[in-house]
Design an enzyme around this catalytic site. Structure first.
Site, mmCIF file in Angstrom:
data_model
loop_
_atom_site.group_PDB
_atom_site.id
_atom_site.type_symbol
_atom_site.label_atom_id
_atom_site.label_comp_id
_atom_site.label_asym_id
_atom_site.label_seq_id
_atom_site.Cartn_x
_atom_site.Cartn_y
_atom_site.Cartn_z
ATOM 1 C CG HIS A 198 -0.840 4.797 7.043
ATOM 2 N ND1 HIS A 198 -0.034 4.592 8.139
ATOM 3 C CD2 HIS A 198 -0.183 4.292 5.987
ATOM 4 C CE1 HIS A 198 1.079 3.999 7.761
ATOM 5 N NE2 HIS A 198 1.016 3.790 6.458
ATOM 6 C CB SER A 252 4.291 0.281 13.572
ATOM 7 O OG SER A 252 2.981 -0.037 13.950
ATOM 8 N NE ARG A 305 -4.418 -0.895 6.207
ATOM 9 C CZ ARG A 305 -3.368 -1.135 6.978
ATOM 10 N NH1 ARG A 305 -2.264 -1.680 6.483
ATOM 11 N NH2 ARG A 305 -3.389 -0.798 8.250
ATOM 12 C CB SER A 354 2.758 -5.086 7.296
ATOM 13 O OG SER A 354 1.643 -5.374 6.472
ATOM 14 C CD GLN A 370 -2.386 1.489 2.704
ATOM 15 O OE1 GLN A 370 -3.600 1.378 2.709
ATOM 16 N NE2 GLN A 370 -1.689 1.733 3.810
ATOM 17 C CG ASP A 371 2.311 2.764 3.677
ATOM 18 O OD1 ASP A 371 1.081 2.688 3.488
ATOM 19 O OD2 ASP A 371 2.821 2.916 4.816
ATOM 20 C CE1 TYR A 374 4.503 -4.957 11.390
ATOM 21 C CE2 TYR A 374 3.371 -3.813 13.173
ATOM 22 C CZ TYR A 374 3.940 -3.807 11.909
ATOM 23 O OH TYR A 374 3.948 -2.640 11.172
ATOM 24 C CE LYS A 388 7.225 -2.537 10.958
ATOM 25 N NZ LYS A 388 7.894 -2.003 9.752
ATOM 26 C CD GLU A 435 -0.463 -2.745 16.488
ATOM 27 O OE1 GLU A 435 -0.349 -3.775 17.168
ATOM 28 O OE2 GLU A 435 -1.486 -2.054 16.474
HETATM 29 P P1 NAP Z 1 1.883 -3.890 3.082
HETATM 30 O O1 NAP Z 1 0.801 -3.363 2.169
HETATM 31 O O2 NAP Z 1 1.658 -5.158 3.815
HETATM 32 O O3 NAP Z 1 3.213 -4.011 2.208
HETATM 33 C C1 NAP Z 1 4.339 -4.684 2.694
HETATM 34 C C2 NAP Z 1 5.402 -4.698 1.622
HETATM 35 O O4 NAP Z 1 6.536 -5.413 2.141
HETATM 36 C C3 NAP Z 1 4.978 -5.431 0.329
HETATM 37 O O5 NAP Z 1 5.524 -4.763 -0.769
HETATM 38 C C4 NAP Z 1 5.643 -6.792 0.506
HETATM 39 O O6 NAP Z 1 5.936 -7.427 -0.733
HETATM 40 C C5 NAP Z 1 6.953 -6.361 1.172
HETATM 41 N N1 NAP Z 1 7.657 -7.464 1.806
HETATM 42 C C6 NAP Z 1 7.146 -8.444 2.585
HETATM 43 N N2 NAP Z 1 8.107 -9.301 2.935
HETATM 44 C C7 NAP Z 1 9.242 -8.863 2.357
HETATM 45 C C8 NAP Z 1 10.573 -9.355 2.315
HETATM 46 N N3 NAP Z 1 10.936 -10.480 2.940
HETATM 47 N N4 NAP Z 1 11.491 -8.651 1.615
HETATM 48 C C9 NAP Z 1 11.142 -7.529 0.956
HETATM 49 N N5 NAP Z 1 9.900 -7.020 0.948
HETATM 50 C C10 NAP Z 1 8.961 -7.688 1.639
HETATM 51 O O7 NAP Z 1 2.257 -2.780 4.172
HETATM 52 P P2 NAP Z 1 1.953 -1.205 4.191
HETATM 53 O O8 NAP Z 1 0.648 -0.993 4.853
HETATM 54 O O9 NAP Z 1 2.228 -0.620 2.861
HETATM 55 O O10 NAP Z 1 3.051 -0.715 5.243
HETATM 56 C C11 NAP Z 1 4.357 -0.324 4.830
HETATM 57 C C12 NAP Z 1 5.313 -0.408 5.998
HETATM 58 O O11 NAP Z 1 4.858 0.462 7.028
HETATM 59 C C13 NAP Z 1 5.447 -1.771 6.639
HETATM 60 O O12 NAP Z 1 6.763 -1.898 7.111
HETATM 61 C C14 NAP Z 1 4.476 -1.720 7.802
HETATM 62 O O13 NAP Z 1 4.873 -2.645 8.792
HETATM 63 C C15 NAP Z 1 4.655 -0.293 8.230
HETATM 64 N N6 NAP Z 1 3.519 0.358 8.880
HETATM 65 C C16 NAP Z 1 2.289 0.314 8.303
HETATM 66 C C17 NAP Z 1 1.243 0.995 8.894
HETATM 67 C C18 NAP Z 1 -0.142 1.021 8.272
HETATM 68 O O14 NAP Z 1 -1.087 1.394 8.969
HETATM 69 N N7 NAP Z 1 -0.278 0.690 6.974
HETATM 70 C C19 NAP Z 1 1.463 1.753 10.054
HETATM 71 C C20 NAP Z 1 2.746 1.778 10.605
HETATM 72 C C21 NAP Z 1 3.776 1.093 9.999
HETATM 73 P P3 NAP Z 1 4.896 -8.471 -1.439
HETATM 74 O O15 NAP Z 1 3.964 -7.624 -2.235
HETATM 75 O O16 NAP Z 1 5.802 -9.311 -2.251
HETATM 76 O O17 NAP Z 1 4.206 -9.219 -0.331
HETATM 77 O O1 F7E Z 2 -6.548 -4.275 13.077
HETATM 78 C C1 F7E Z 2 -9.423 -5.278 15.131
HETATM 79 C C2 F7E Z 2 -8.058 -5.833 15.506
HETATM 80 O O2 F7E Z 2 -5.380 -5.589 11.326
HETATM 81 C C3 F7E Z 2 -7.057 -3.110 13.712
HETATM 82 C C4 F7E Z 2 -0.899 -2.757 10.327
HETATM 83 O O3 F7E Z 2 -0.811 -1.938 9.189
HETATM 84 O O4 F7E Z 2 -1.623 -0.937 11.685
HETATM 85 C C5 F7E Z 2 -1.972 -2.226 11.246
HETATM 86 O O5 F7E Z 2 -2.108 -3.105 12.340
HETATM 87 C C6 F7E Z 2 -7.930 -3.508 14.885
HETATM 88 C C7 F7E Z 2 -7.308 -4.559 15.818
HETATM 89 O O6 F7E Z 2 -4.539 -3.271 11.985
HETATM 90 C C8 F7E Z 2 -10.901 -7.616 12.816
HETATM 91 O O7 F7E Z 2 -8.170 -6.734 16.595
HETATM 92 C C9 F7E Z 2 -11.527 -6.535 14.585
HETATM 93 O O8 F7E Z 2 -7.524 -4.176 17.144
HETATM 94 O O9 F7E Z 2 -6.584 -3.458 10.670
HETATM 95 P P1 F7E Z 2 -5.784 -4.202 11.668
HETATM 96 P P2 F7E Z 2 -3.469 -3.277 13.166
HETATM 97 O O10 F7E Z 2 -3.393 -4.565 13.858
HETATM 98 O O11 F7E Z 2 -3.739 -2.060 13.976
HETATM 99 C C10 F7E Z 2 -0.385 -0.843 12.407
HETATM 100 C C11 F7E Z 2 -0.142 0.588 12.755
HETATM 101 C C12 F7E Z 2 0.737 -1.506 11.718
HETATM 102 O O12 F7E Z 2 1.886 -1.116 11.854
HETATM 103 C C13 F7E Z 2 0.450 -2.793 11.029
HETATM 104 O O13 F7E Z 2 1.446 -3.084 10.047
HETATM 105 O O14 F7E Z 2 -9.112 -4.118 14.360
HETATM 106 N N1 F7E Z 2 -10.233 -6.186 14.320
HETATM 107 N N2 F7E Z 2 -11.949 -7.424 13.669
HETATM 108 C C14 F7E Z 2 -9.824 -6.827 13.211
HETATM 109 N N3 F7E Z 2 -8.661 -6.800 12.553
HETATM 110 C C15 F7E Z 2 -8.553 -7.572 11.433
HETATM 111 N N4 F7E Z 2 -7.397 -7.528 10.721
HETATM 112 N N5 F7E Z 2 -9.569 -8.379 11.015
HETATM 113 C C16 F7E Z 2 -10.772 -8.436 11.672
HETATM 114 O O15 F7E Z 2 -11.679 -9.170 11.273
#
Ligand code: NAP
Ligand code: F7E
Length: 349
Positions: A189, A135, A194, A94, A17-18, A159, A163, A137
């Site tokens: 985000h 993150s 997503r 992630s 996504q990002d 996770y 991090k 988290e």
């Molecule tokens: P995402 O959609 O799950 O994307 C993860 C990316 O990492 C994908 O391109 C995936 O490639 C790649 N990846 C997975 N395993 C890998 C490996 N072994 N080597 C190289 N690349 C690998 O995550 P996102 O939401 O864009 O988030 C981007 C980053 O920000 C992540 O580090 C996540 O933990 C962090 N983060 C996300 C959030 C959020 O709310 N979205 C918040 C805080 C921090 P494939 O396509 O091949 O699977």
């Molecule tokens: O869960 C609750 C779940 O999986 C949010 C990643 O991008 O953000 C993400 O992590 C909340 C949790 O995100 C379901 O229990 C309820 O409390 O969308 P999520 P996350 O765990 O906050 C952080 C910042 C990152 O860094 C991570 O990479 O929602 N929840 N019902 C559920 N969650 C999921 N996935 N599925 C459900 O059915």
């Protein structure tokens, strides 16, 4: 961009996504973007395909390289070939729930993957600016207070533990080797791009399937959890701004608002005239062994120092995601008056 130098950025996780929003943003700033992709048995580049497809480009804007955060040699090889000005480390396993099933793998990709990349950067003969995707988290959700850069880290999943380790390693490389290395501590985000198993997207996609008559129920876990949800398209700009600043530092990126999963669900259901109580079932399979109950961020430092601000509201985000998912199941979002301002463009989801 001064002196005719075209900046080069390297992104790990560019297929995520990002990565896709960041690549678009950097290209719009005039960068040439290089991305590391993993070999996959089927295509995994759908989020960045449209960047390739611009017929007007006179030089490559996006260059992809095979590599993996588990594989030091590949990181080394790509870094030496690309010679980037900026590196954004977004690659990760992630998914928090999945990290309980794959703790060792998650630690390897998320923590050791960051160490491998930081160490590979040290072998370059040029100064490189480094962004680490940290993150919210890491805070563990143990308080209802707004969290900032000085709040304690209380990781509550494999996770989050990984991090936290990567966060401290980034700071250690900054201190030990004077590297320009920043942590962006980003709160959740979301976007139409997503991953489909994160809760917001699961809700918008599930409701769209119900509206389309393809499903009867949506199965979710803990509806009481609260998150500070922003729009991924806004947040990638904060990443870039961190690397343009004079001093390397760590920043919280958030909206300063928190909502429960139930609120997100009810708001989305209301937009398409559904009653969430009738179409949602709670399935304990989605509960986590240790839950993060409450997250609220205080982005004051990013606002003050970086001049960044979130532009998209909670309601706009929900409507944007729902309209895109309705469109993708063949339901015209214009059927619903509240979605008229959110008709999706033909870009990837
Ligand atoms: P995402 O959609 O799950 O994307 C993860 C990316 O990492 C994908 O391109 C995936 O490639 C790649 N990846 C997975 N395993 C890998 C490996 N072994 N080597 C190289 N690349 C690998 O995550 P996102 O939401 O864009 O988030 C981007 C980053 O920000 C992540 O580090 C996540 O933990 C962090 N983060 C996300 C959030 C959020 O709310 N979205 C918040 C805080 C921090 P494939 O396509 O091949 O699977
Ligand atoms: O869960 C609750 C779940 O999986 C949010 C990643 O991008 O953000 C993400 O992590 C909340 C949790 O995100 C379901 O229990 C309820 O409390 O969308 P999520 P996350 O765990 O906050 C952080 C910042 C990152 O860094 C991570 O990479 O929602 N929840 N019902 C559920 N969650 C999921 N996935 N599925 C459900 O059915």
């Amino acid at each position: 961009m001064g002196g005719g130098h075209v900046k080069k950025a390297l992104i790990t996780g560019i297929t995520g996504q990002d990565g896709s929003y960041l690549a678009e943003f950097l290209i719009a700033q005039g960068y040439v973007v290089h991305g590391i992709i993993r070999r996959s048995s089927s295509f995994n580049t759908q989020r960045i395909r449209h960047i390739y497809q611009d017929p007007h480009e006179d030089r490559p804007r996006l260059v992809l390289h095979y590599g993996d955060s588990l594989d030091s040699e590949s990181l080394m090889r790509v870094l030496h070939k690309v010679q980037p000005d900026e590196v954004y480390n977004l690659g990760a396993q992630s998914h928090v729930r999945v990290s309980f099933d794959l703790p060792t793998y998650t630690a390897d990709v998320v923590y050791l993957g960051t160490v491998r990349l930081l160490e590979a950067l040290r072998t370059l003969d040029r100064p490189v600016r480094f962004y680490q995707a940290s993150s919210s988290e890491m805070y563990g959700g143990v308080t209802t207070e707004a969290l900032d850069e000085s709040s304690p880290l209380v990781p509550r999943s494999p996770y989050a533990v990984a991090k936290v380790a990567a966060y401290y390693q980034t700071i250690n490389h900054r201190q030990a080797y004077a590297m320009f290395a920043c942590n962006g501590v980003l709160f959740n985000h979301e976007s139409p791009r997503r991953g489909e198993t994160f809760v917001t997207r699961k809700i918008t996609r599930g409701l769209a399937q119900i509206v389309a008559g393809r499903e009867q129920y949506l199965y979710l876990g803990n509806l009481a959890a609260r998150r500070d949800w922003g729009f991924a398209g806004d947040y990638v700009e904060a990443m870039w701004r961190m690397l343009q600043h004079d001093v390397a530092d760590d920043y919280v990126v958030a909206t300063g608002e928190t909502h429960s999963v139930q609120e997100f669900l009810d708001y989305c259901a209301g937009l398409v005239g559904l009653d969430s109580a009738a179409c949602v079932r709670v399935d304990p399979i989605y509960f986590r062994p240790t839950e993060v109950d409450h997250l609220l961020g205080n982005p004051a430092k990013a606002l003050r120092v970086l001049g960044w601000r979130p532009r998209t509201t909670f309601r706009q985000l929900a409507a944007m995601m729902l309209a895109a998912d309705l469109d993708s199941v063949g339901v015209d979002p214009r059927r619903f008056e509240a979605l008229h301002g959110f008709i999706p463009d033909p870009e990837p989801r």
